[in-house]
Motif scaffolding. Structure first.
Motif, PDB file in Angstrom:
ATOM      1  N   ARG A  68     -33.712 -28.758 -43.147  1.00  0.00           N
ATOM      2  CA  ARG A  68     -33.842 -30.043 -43.850  1.00  0.00           C
ATOM      3  C   ARG A  68     -33.095 -31.119 -43.091  1.00  0.00           C
ATOM      4  N   ASP A  75     -30.830 -33.408 -45.287  1.00  0.00           N
ATOM      5  CA  ASP A  75     -29.453 -33.226 -45.746  1.00  0.00           C
ATOM      6  C   ASP A  75     -28.434 -33.342 -44.616  1.00  0.00           C
ATOM      7  N   HIS A  85     -24.666 -27.750 -48.629  1.00  0.00           N
ATOM      8  CA  HIS A  85     -25.914 -28.155 -47.984  1.00  0.00           C
ATOM      9  C   HIS A  85     -25.858 -27.750 -46.517  1.00  0.00           C
TER      10      HIS A  85
HETATM   11 MG    MG Z   1     -31.704 -31.729 -51.706  1.00  0.00          MG
END
Ligand code: MG
Ligand code: ATP
Length: 902
Positions: A68, A75, A85
């Motif tokens: 991501r 993130d 994260h």
């Molecule tokens: Mg998220």
């Protein structure tokens, strides 16, 4: 439970509920323009949700490597700062494709967490979708009711569209979702503040663990929701977060997923990892840095192993930026002045052995790529630091190598900022953009030297670049206009190049202000770009004679998309889709030759040779492969000879369209890393003993059609990756003829010598000797000139003034003379005029003490003088040059020079 056991328990649980375990898809996405990297477990099933492909099993489960770092789910900036994260993480998931729905999905999720993993129920919180007026969606009471049967009511919370309506990207499959959160705060804190109030509030001890999505819609470009053909379940549970709550930790980094890596980093840097450090603490930065390194190595290693090398654009650039973020922390915060980051690769590969084996089998290659990137970035960082030093230590306003002319009317600005010790925004931006300095590093270094950074100017430069690149890449893709539903798309191009077909759907695409259309047919012979082979070009011919040109063909999930420049008048009519036969047949030759090349290379260079990239079009073939040394001329000749031998043997193509993947692998076919293979695969064989590859491309019927194979280049593309370029058939014939013509021309020019290379060598030798003699004579002349001119110096006040015309052949010789004079004549003000074959040249040199004391500026002066020769120029305060178009003005220029010292 160890991480390994936790992952296995998940998979076992869903097997017991009738699910088939499937492999993770590669982390790098190839056939979807809306996504660069896999960002959720459902990505590989997108076409099933959209009804573009059938499901292979009604219920599946897996662990998917996700990234991501770009697009809707990004993130990156959180990573290292918070504890939960990551860039790359594993998403555990179970899916139902039109099979079970809410009831089972909810009940099994609860059973797994509370009965198998035995998580305490009172620490779990549930959210469900409250509805959304704008989208016309109602509250998900059904989900609420299912949960109420299992969970205390005050642990079930309503959530808004942001948290409880999951969407893959700006467009694509989506639906309401229900999340499961875990509160890991100590009891004392829990007694004071109700956990329910901290759900979805960015509290790092009350975190989302699992999201159960009920896929029901497709979000269109227009923003509207379209119902999917079926209702599906799509769940995603963050593996690292699950491990953390099961192991009773307060940070993902304290689990056995990350600890070995963190401890290794701590030991090698000689610093301690303090998990509890808070922002502002002395060891906070170091803790962040260690987390960043332990995290980023995962994203980078898996991206490379799945075929995405760091590069200067697109997905490759995203990977390079992550790598640089890690190296900056390693260099700046952890004090590694030598490459270190790459040393984490073997550790990681070992950790994922048996889970994601693609890393282990390529670990040397991956480490080498990371090392090379690291070395080059450390060098860049170093040159950035030198440039920064140059800036703050400069005696005059730093123009970054630009001439006064280029700076123009900005000069005053420069000077003013410089005098107040402000680093102007454009320079801070250059440090970031070219040298990879984050702005806070520039600020820090500036502060150490007593400077500040013009942040407004920096932001402006940043924004300007952003909007430039946005304008360059903006593509506006319209929604599909559907003409026929439920048509399955058939590819006929393995058997024919002409097919009668109908348009199933089309859409409009606007890129860089140009309008184009994309068309999907029910049947098509057009090959869509993939596996390195370019998409077919050709024509769609309509009954009324209208011809629509197909300029390219690409895959999008399960679809074959034809790029056309206009829409046909009668779009509903049957059409004949015709692939350009000449282009296709040359492409076939190049593709088959690529297979022969690959096999020959394994024979000559060794079995470590793996395909790392490939391009096959009608003109040539390009093949990138892992190999650590330059391929020698002898090796190239051997490879070429083997391929041509196989061509002459005219081996017939053996094409098997649907072989079980497992069987194919067992029979020894060559499969590629980072490629997503289904259960059934296509196998292309040229001689069972020689070349057998998994491949979806088009090929010759027998190798003799290739005609002739010729390698035309061998080069390096990246660390450990080499490239061979080659041609076949007519292109190869033309190439050889050109080469032989060239030799004939040379022979003629050299008057038919017996030995051409020897005769050229002789010429080069002679030429070198002559050059040296000329240089010597210029040198003699200019040192004679030097003394002559030094004596002609006139004292005007405290200045030694020389303005002379010199007979030297080029600018270098004049510059040389000027520097020599500066060394022997103090307080020098020198103007030299020269005539280079009819082109006037002026050179001004001023002693540095005069520059400082008298404010003289050679750049400004030469500009004035250049007016006399109808020209212009510029340079630094102590040395500058100008050219022009009128040699007759040289004397006037020399005469004018005096006025500057008068
Ligand atoms: Mg998220
Ligand atoms: P969050 O709000 O915590 O960022 P999310 O809403 O973005 O999570 P989903 O898109 O629903 O998460 O993804 C499903 C699951 O994947 C989450 O419940 C979480 O456990 C996990 N997850 C999501 N993003 C990350 C990440 N960057 N690192 C680790 N796990 C993640």
């Amino acid at each position: 439970m160890t991480a390994l056991q936790i992952r296995q328990a998940f998979l076992d649980f869903f097997v017991s509920k009738g699910h088939t375990i499937v492999p993770s898809a590669p982390i790098v996405i190839k056939n979807d323009p809306t996504l660069m990297f896999t960002n959720a477990g459902m990505n590989q099933f997108k076409d099933i949700f959209l009804g573009e492909a059938p499901a292979k099993a009604p219920r599946v489960a897996d662990t998917q490597r996700c990234l991501r770092v770009s697009g809707k789910h990004n993130d990156l900036e959180e990573v290292g700062i918070d504890t939960y994260h990551h860039t790359m993480f594993e998403m555990l998931g179970n899916w139902s494709f039109g099979d079970y729905f809410k009831k089972e999905a909810i009940a099994w999720g609860w059973e797994l967490l509370t009965e198998v993993y035995k998580l305490p129920k009172d620490r779990l919180y549930i959210t469900y979708f409250e509805g959304d007026e704008k989208d016309g969606l109602e509250k998900d009471t059904e989900t609420y009711e299912f949960w109420k049967a299992l969970v205390a009511e005050d642990h079930i919370l309503r959530g808004n569209k942001k948290d409880n309506f999951w969407e893959m990207g700006e467009t694509g499959p989506c639906g309401p979702c229900s999340e499961i959160h875990f509160d890991s705060r100590p009891d004392s804190e829990r007694a004071e503040v109700d956990g329910a109030s901290l759900v979805n509030a960015d509290h790092d001890q009350v975190i989302e663990v699992w999201n159960i999505v009920f896929m029901q819609f497709n979000r269109l470009k227009s923003g509207a929701l379209q119902s999917l053909p079926n209702k599906h379940v799509d769940t995603g549970m963050g593996f690292e977060r699950l491990v953390r709550v099961l192991q009773g930790k307060t940070s993902n980094y304290d689990t056995d997923v990350f600890q070995p890596m963190i401890q290794f980093i701590a030991e090698k840097s000689g610093k301690k990892y303090n998990s509890a450090a808070k922002p502002g603490d002395a060891d906070w930065n170091e803790a962040v840095a260690m987390r960043v390194l332990a995290d980023h190595i995962r994203a980078i290693s898996f991206a490379i192993a799945d075929g995405q090398l760091p590069a200067s654009n697109k997905a490759g650039y995203v990977i390079r930026r992550i790598l640089r973020r890690a190296v900056r922390y390693s260099y700046q915060t952890l004090g590694f002045k030598e490459p270190f980051f790459n040393q984490l690769v073997p550790l990681l590969a070992e950790q994922f052995k048996g889970v994601f084996d693609n890393l282990y089998s390529q670990k040397d290659f991956v480490q080498k790529v990371v090392l090379e990137e690291e070395v080059s970035f450390l060098r860049t960082l170093q040159s950035g630091i030198s440039r920064f030093e140059e800036f703050v230590n400069s005696v005059i306003p730093f123009t970054g190598g630009k001439s006064i002319d280029e700076i123009g009317d900005k000069w005053d600005e420069f000077e003013k900022a410089f005098k107040s010790k402000i680093i102007y925004g454009a320079f801070a931006f250059e440090l970031q953009d070219t040298f990879g300095f984050p702005i806070d590093l520039t600020e820090l270094m500036a502060r150490e030297k007593g400077w500040t950074v013009d942040m407004e100017g920096f932001e402006a430069a940043l924004q300007a670049q952003k909007s430039r690149s946005r304008a360059a890449t903006a593509i506006d893709t319209g929604d599909w206009v559907i003409l026929k539903y439920d048509e399955s798309v058939e590819f006929t191009g393995y058997d024919e190049t002409e097919t009668i077909a109908h348009v199933v759907k089309y859409r409009k695409v606007t890129a860089k202000g140009k309008e184009q259309y994309q068309i999907v047919l029910d049947k098509t012979p057009f090959y869509a770009e993939s596996g390195g082979q370019v998409g077919d070009k050709g024509e769609l011919v309509f009954p009324d004679g209208e011809i629509v040109k197909v300029t390219d063909t690409k895959k999008e999930n399960g679809l074959i998309v034809h790029f056309v420049d206009k829409l046909p008048e009668d779009i509903d009519d049957a059409l004949t889709a015709i692939v350009d036969p000449a282009l296709r047949s040359q492409t076939n030759s190049n593709h088959s030759a690529t297979h022969l090349l690959h096999a020959a290379m394994k024979q000559v260079l060794g079995s470590h040779v793996n395909q790392k990239g490939s391009l096959v079009n009608a003109d040539y073939l390009r093949f990138d492969f892992s190999h650590f040394a330059k391929v020698t001329d002898e090796e190239l000749a051997q490879i070429e000879a083997i391929v041509n031998q196989k061509v002459r043997q005219n081996i017939p193509l053996k094409e098997e369209r649907s072989v079980l993947y497992a069987e194919a692998i067992q029979s020894g076919v060559t499969a590629l890393f980072g490629e997503k293979y289904g259960e059934y695969v296509r196998v292309i064989t040229f001689d069972d003993e020689f070349s057998k590859e998994l491949c979806g491309g088009t090929h010759v019927k027998a190798t003799g059609q290739i005609g002739f194979f010729k390698i035309i280049a061998e080069s390096a593309v990246a660390a450990g990756v080499r490239r061979i370029e080659a041609i076949t058939g007519v292109a190869a014939e033309v190439y050889i003829n050109e080469q032989s013509n060239l030799v004939n021309q040379l022979k003629e020019l050299l008057k038919n010598p017996k030995n051409i290379p020897k005769s050229v060598e002789g010429l080069l030798d002679e030429n070198n000797k002559l050059k040296k003699e000329i240089e010597k004579s210029i040198l003699e002349k200019s040192s004679g000139l030097k003394n002559e001119l030094a004596q002609k110096a006139k004292e005007i006040g405290d200045v030694n003034f020389i303005a002379q015309k010199v007979a030297l052949p080029n600018a270098d010789a004049v510059k040389n003379l000027a520097y020599q004079l500066k060394d022997i004549v103090p307080n020098l003000f020198l103007v030299l005029a020269a005539d280079f074959d009819g082109k006037p040249s002026l050179t001004v040199m001023i002693a540095e003490n005069l520059v400082k004391e008298k404010g003289l500026h050679a750049g400004n002066i030469v500009k004035e003088l250049a007016k006399e020769v109808k020209g212009g120029g510029g340079g630094q305060p102590f040395f500058a040059t100008a050219g022009g178009s009128d040699v007759t003005g040289l004397d006037a220029a020399l005469a004018k020079a005096k006025s500057f010292v008068g």
